[in-house]
Design a protein around this motif. Structure first.
Motif, PDB file in Angstrom:
ATOM      1  N   SER A  50       0.837  -1.199   0.000  1.00  0.00           N
ATOM      2  CA  SER A  50       0.000   0.000   0.000  1.00  0.00           C
ATOM      3  C   SER A  50       0.869   1.244   0.000  1.00  0.00           C
ATOM      4  CB  SER A  50      -0.933   0.017   1.209  1.00  0.00           C
ATOM      5  OG  SER A  50      -0.188   0.065   2.412  1.00  0.00           O
ATOM      6  N   ILE A  51       0.280   2.342  -0.472  1.00  0.00           N
ATOM      7  CA  ILE A  51       0.997   3.611  -0.511  1.00  0.00           C
ATOM      8  C   ILE A  51       0.010   4.728  -0.234  1.00  0.00           C
ATOM      9  CG2 ILE A  51       0.756   3.760  -3.046  1.00  0.00           C
ATOM     10  CD1 ILE A  51       3.533   5.192  -3.013  1.00  0.00           C
ATOM     11  N   THR A  52       0.351   5.593   0.720  1.00  0.00           N
ATOM     12  CA  THR A  52      -0.526   6.704   1.072  1.00  0.00           C
ATOM     13  C   THR A  52      -0.399   7.823   0.049  1.00  0.00           C
ATOM     14  OG1 THR A  52       1.131   7.875   2.389  1.00  0.00           O
ATOM     15  CG2 THR A  52      -0.134   6.145   3.509  1.00  0.00           C
ATOM     16  N   THR A  53      -1.260   8.815   0.147  1.00  0.00           N
ATOM     17  CA  THR A  53      -1.165   9.970  -0.742  1.00  0.00           C
ATOM     18  C   THR A  53       0.144  10.714  -0.526  1.00  0.00           C
ATOM     19  OG1 THR A  53      -2.419  11.280   0.844  1.00  0.00           O
ATOM     20  CG2 THR A  53      -3.658  10.259  -0.950  1.00  0.00           C
ATOM     21  N   GLY A  54       0.721  10.578   0.652  1.00  0.00           N
ATOM     22  CA  GLY A  54       1.994  11.216   0.953  1.00  0.00           C
ATOM     23  C   GLY A  54       3.213  10.393   0.587  1.00  0.00           C
ATOM     24  N   GLY A  55       2.972   9.149   0.147  1.00  0.00           N
ATOM     25  CA  GLY A  55       4.080   8.321  -0.318  1.00  0.00           C
ATOM     26  C   GLY A  55       4.599   7.304   0.680  1.00  0.00           C
ATOM     27  N   SER A  56       3.991   7.220   1.843  1.00  0.00           N
ATOM     28  CA  SER A  56       4.414   6.193   2.804  1.00  0.00           C
ATOM     29  C   SER A  56       3.935   4.830   2.324  1.00  0.00           C
ATOM     30  CB  SER A  56       3.846   6.493   4.185  1.00  0.00           C
ATOM     31  OG  SER A  56       4.373   7.707   4.679  1.00  0.00           O
ATOM     32  N   THR A  57       4.800   3.827   2.500  1.00  0.00           N
ATOM     33  CA  THR A  57       4.496   2.503   1.970  1.00  0.00           C
ATOM     34  C   THR A  57       4.495   1.439   3.055  1.00  0.00           C
ATOM     35  OG1 THR A  57       6.833   2.112   1.476  1.00  0.00           O
ATOM     36  CG2 THR A  57       5.484   3.069  -0.278  1.00  0.00           C
ATOM     37  N   ASP A  58       3.808   0.358   2.754  1.00  0.00           N
ATOM     38  CA  ASP A  58       3.774  -0.787   3.649  1.00  0.00           C
ATOM     39  C   ASP A  58       3.673  -2.040   2.789  1.00  0.00           C
ATOM     40  OD1 ASP A  58       1.759  -1.823   6.533  1.00  0.00           O
ATOM     41  OD2 ASP A  58       3.870  -2.136   6.031  1.00  0.00           O
ATOM     42  N   TYR A  59       4.239  -3.148   3.297  1.00  0.00           N
ATOM     43  CA  TYR A  59       4.308  -4.363   2.493  1.00  0.00           C
ATOM     44  C   TYR A  59       3.968  -5.602   3.301  1.00  0.00           C
ATOM     45  CZ  TYR A  59       6.908  -1.390  -0.731  1.00  0.00           C
ATOM     46  OH  TYR A  59       7.278  -0.382  -1.587  1.00  0.00           O
ATOM     47  N   PHE A  67       9.431  -6.327  -3.636  1.00  0.00           N
ATOM     48  CA  PHE A  67       8.407  -5.527  -4.320  1.00  0.00           C
ATOM     49  C   PHE A  67       8.521  -4.066  -3.880  1.00  0.00           C
ATOM     50  CE2 PHE A  67       4.944  -9.024  -5.023  1.00  0.00           C
ATOM     51  CZ  PHE A  67       5.904  -9.839  -5.604  1.00  0.00           C
ATOM     52  N   THR A  68       8.223  -3.162  -4.799  1.00  0.00           N
ATOM     53  CA  THR A  68       8.190  -1.740  -4.501  1.00  0.00           C
ATOM     54  C   THR A  68       6.938  -1.133  -5.112  1.00  0.00           C
ATOM     55  OG1 THR A  68      10.621  -1.617  -4.526  1.00  0.00           O
ATOM     56  CG2 THR A  68       9.398   0.456  -4.693  1.00  0.00           C
ATOM     57  N   ILE A  69       6.161  -0.452  -4.288  1.00  0.00           N
ATOM     58  CA  ILE A  69       4.967   0.228  -4.772  1.00  0.00           C
ATOM     59  C   ILE A  69       5.284   1.711  -4.931  1.00  0.00           C
ATOM     60  CG2 ILE A  69       4.045   0.605  -2.438  1.00  0.00           C
ATOM     61  CD1 ILE A  69       1.219   0.169  -3.629  1.00  0.00           C
ATOM     62  N   SER A  70       4.716   2.321  -5.964  1.00  0.00           N
ATOM     63  CA  SER A  70       4.920   3.750  -6.186  1.00  0.00           C
ATOM     64  C   SER A  70       3.668   4.309  -6.852  1.00  0.00           C
ATOM     65  CB  SER A  70       6.155   4.006  -7.049  1.00  0.00           C
ATOM     66  OG  SER A  70       6.022   3.395  -8.320  1.00  0.00           O
ATOM     67  N   ARG A  71       3.578   5.647  -6.870  1.00  0.00           N
ATOM     68  CA  ARG A  71       2.419   6.269  -7.502  1.00  0.00           C
ATOM     69  C   ARG A  71       2.864   7.510  -8.250  1.00  0.00           C
ATOM     70  NH1 ARG A  71      -1.763   7.049  -2.888  1.00  0.00           N
ATOM     71  NH2 ARG A  71      -2.895   8.395  -4.379  1.00  0.00           N
ATOM     72  N   ASP A  72       2.216   7.754  -9.369  1.00  0.00           N
ATOM     73  CA  ASP A  72       2.504   8.909 -10.220  1.00  0.00           C
ATOM     74  C   ASP A  72       1.237   9.745 -10.302  1.00  0.00           C
ATOM     75  OD1 ASP A  72       2.799  10.666 -12.407  1.00  0.00           O
ATOM     76  OD2 ASP A  72       4.188   9.330 -13.403  1.00  0.00           O
ATOM     77  N   SER A  73       1.246  10.883  -9.642  1.00  0.00           N
ATOM     78  CA  SER A  73       0.048  11.705  -9.569  1.00  0.00           C
ATOM     79  C   SER A  73      -0.355  12.268 -10.931  1.00  0.00           C
ATOM     80  CB  SER A  73       0.262  12.861  -8.583  1.00  0.00           C
ATOM     81  OG  SER A  73       0.480  12.362  -7.287  1.00  0.00           O
ATOM     82  N   ALA A  74       0.615  12.611 -11.746  1.00  0.00           N
ATOM     83  CA  ALA A  74       0.308  13.176 -13.064  1.00  0.00           C
ATOM     84  C   ALA A  74      -0.430  12.173 -13.944  1.00  0.00           C
ATOM     85  CB  ALA A  74       1.588  13.634 -13.742  1.00  0.00           C
ATOM     86  N   LYS A  75      -0.102  10.911 -13.763  1.00  0.00           N
ATOM     87  CA  LYS A  75      -0.722   9.856 -14.575  1.00  0.00           C
ATOM     88  C   LYS A  75      -1.823   9.114 -13.822  1.00  0.00           C
ATOM     89  CE  LYS A  75       3.490   9.041 -17.270  1.00  0.00           C
ATOM     90  NZ  LYS A  75       4.504   8.034 -17.695  1.00  0.00           N
ATOM     91  N   THR A  76      -2.084   9.495 -12.604  1.00  0.00           N
ATOM     92  CA  THR A  76      -3.037   8.795 -11.711  1.00  0.00           C
ATOM     93  C   THR A  76      -2.833   7.287 -11.810  1.00  0.00           C
ATOM     94  OG1 THR A  76      -4.877   8.784 -13.305  1.00  0.00           O
ATOM     95  CG2 THR A  76      -4.719  10.676 -11.837  1.00  0.00           C
ATOM     96  N   THR A  77      -1.586   6.878 -11.675  1.00  0.00           N
ATOM     97  CA  THR A  77      -1.203   5.476 -11.846  1.00  0.00           C
ATOM     98  C   THR A  77      -0.423   4.996 -10.630  1.00  0.00           C
ATOM     99  OG1 THR A  77      -1.105   5.700 -14.254  1.00  0.00           O
ATOM    100  CG2 THR A  77       0.097   3.859 -13.284  1.00  0.00           C
ATOM    101  N   VAL A  78      -0.725   3.781 -10.229  1.00  0.00           N
ATOM    102  CA  VAL A  78       0.004   3.112  -9.159  1.00  0.00           C
ATOM    103  C   VAL A  78       0.787   1.965  -9.790  1.00  0.00           C
ATOM    104  CG1 VAL A  78      -0.163   1.952  -6.939  1.00  0.00           C
ATOM    105  CG2 VAL A  78      -1.862   3.673  -7.573  1.00  0.00           C
ATOM    106  N   TYR A  79       2.021   1.835  -9.383  1.00  0.00           N
ATOM    107  CA  TYR A  79       2.882   0.786  -9.932  1.00  0.00           C
ATOM    108  C   TYR A  79       3.259  -0.225  -8.849  1.00  0.00           C
ATOM    109  CZ  TYR A  79       3.568   4.250 -13.640  1.00  0.00           C
ATOM    110  OH  TYR A  79       3.375   5.162 -14.652  1.00  0.00           O
ATOM    111  N   LEU A  80       3.553  -1.423  -9.291  1.00  0.00           N
ATOM    112  CA  LEU A  80       4.137  -2.426  -8.408  1.00  0.00           C
ATOM    113  C   LEU A  80       5.316  -3.048  -9.151  1.00  0.00           C
ATOM    114  CD1 LEU A  80       3.833  -3.769  -5.620  1.00  0.00           C
ATOM    115  CD2 LEU A  80       2.654  -5.651  -6.781  1.00  0.00           C
ATOM    116  N   HIS A  81       6.504  -2.706  -8.687  1.00  0.00           N
ATOM    117  CA  HIS A  81       7.716  -3.271  -9.255  1.00  0.00           C
ATOM    118  C   HIS A  81       8.030  -4.544  -8.479  1.00  0.00           C
ATOM    119  CE1 HIS A  81       8.791   0.592 -11.338  1.00  0.00           C
ATOM    120  NE2 HIS A  81       7.982   1.041 -10.418  1.00  0.00           N
ATOM    121  N   MET A  82       8.113  -5.654  -9.190  1.00  0.00           N
ATOM    122  CA  MET A  82       8.320  -6.944  -8.547  1.00  0.00           C
ATOM    123  C   MET A  82       9.626  -7.558  -9.040  1.00  0.00           C
ATOM    124  SD  MET A  82       4.432  -8.445  -8.709  1.00  0.00           S
ATOM    125  CE  MET A  82       4.479  -8.683 -10.473  1.00  0.00           C
ATOM    126  N   ASN A  83      10.536  -7.776  -8.117  1.00  0.00           N
ATOM    127  CA  ASN A  83      11.821  -8.386  -8.435  1.00  0.00           C
ATOM    128  C   ASN A  83      11.961  -9.730  -7.735  1.00  0.00           C
ATOM    129  OD1 ASN A  83      12.745  -6.106  -9.965  1.00  0.00           O
ATOM    130  ND2 ASN A  83      13.226  -5.063  -8.043  1.00  0.00           N
TER     131      ASN A  83
END
Length: 116
Positions: A50-59, A67-83
């Motif tokens: 999960s990722i808050t509007t402020g960018g804090s994450t939890d797994y 795994f890394t979660i991120s969000r791009d406000s300009a694209k209103t997109t949430v990503y999940l990078h999985m390694n």
């Protein structure tokens, strides 16, 4: 219109990587902690990250460090990078607001299959 559209899944070998994307309608994105969930066959859906509007994450413990979660406000997109993917990561992955009970309409999800 409330909408969540996931993409980016696929078939990978163990140890491989994928990046999932979730395009959310602006109404959802701007005011919610967003999360990725997964559901494997015969199992309950579980919150992965999960990722808050402020960018804090939890797994989920089992994905921490991989795994890394991120969000791009300009694209209103949430990503999940999985390694370093493992066969036990195989599931359909969904995004939605982070919650234990109240959700927006679920999208179709994206299938992730990890072969050993």
């Amino acid at each position: 219109q409330v909408q969540l559209v996931e993409s980016g899944g696929g078939l990978v070998q163990a140890g491989g990587s994928l990046r999932l994307s979730c395009v959310a309608s602006k109404m959802i994105f701007i005011s919610n902690t967003m999360a990725w969930y997964r559901q494997a066959p015969g199992k309950q859906r579980e919150l992965v990250a999960s990722i808050t509007t402020g960018g804090s994450t939890d797994y989920l413990d089992s994905v921490k460090g991989r795994f890394t979660i991120s969000r791009d406000s300009a694209k209103t997109t949430v990503y999940l990078h999985m390694n370093n993917l493992k066969p036990e990561d195989t599931a359909v992955y969904y995004c939605n607001r982070a919650s234990s009970s109240v959700y927006f309409n679920w999208g179709r999800g994206t299938q992730v299959t990890v072969s050993s």
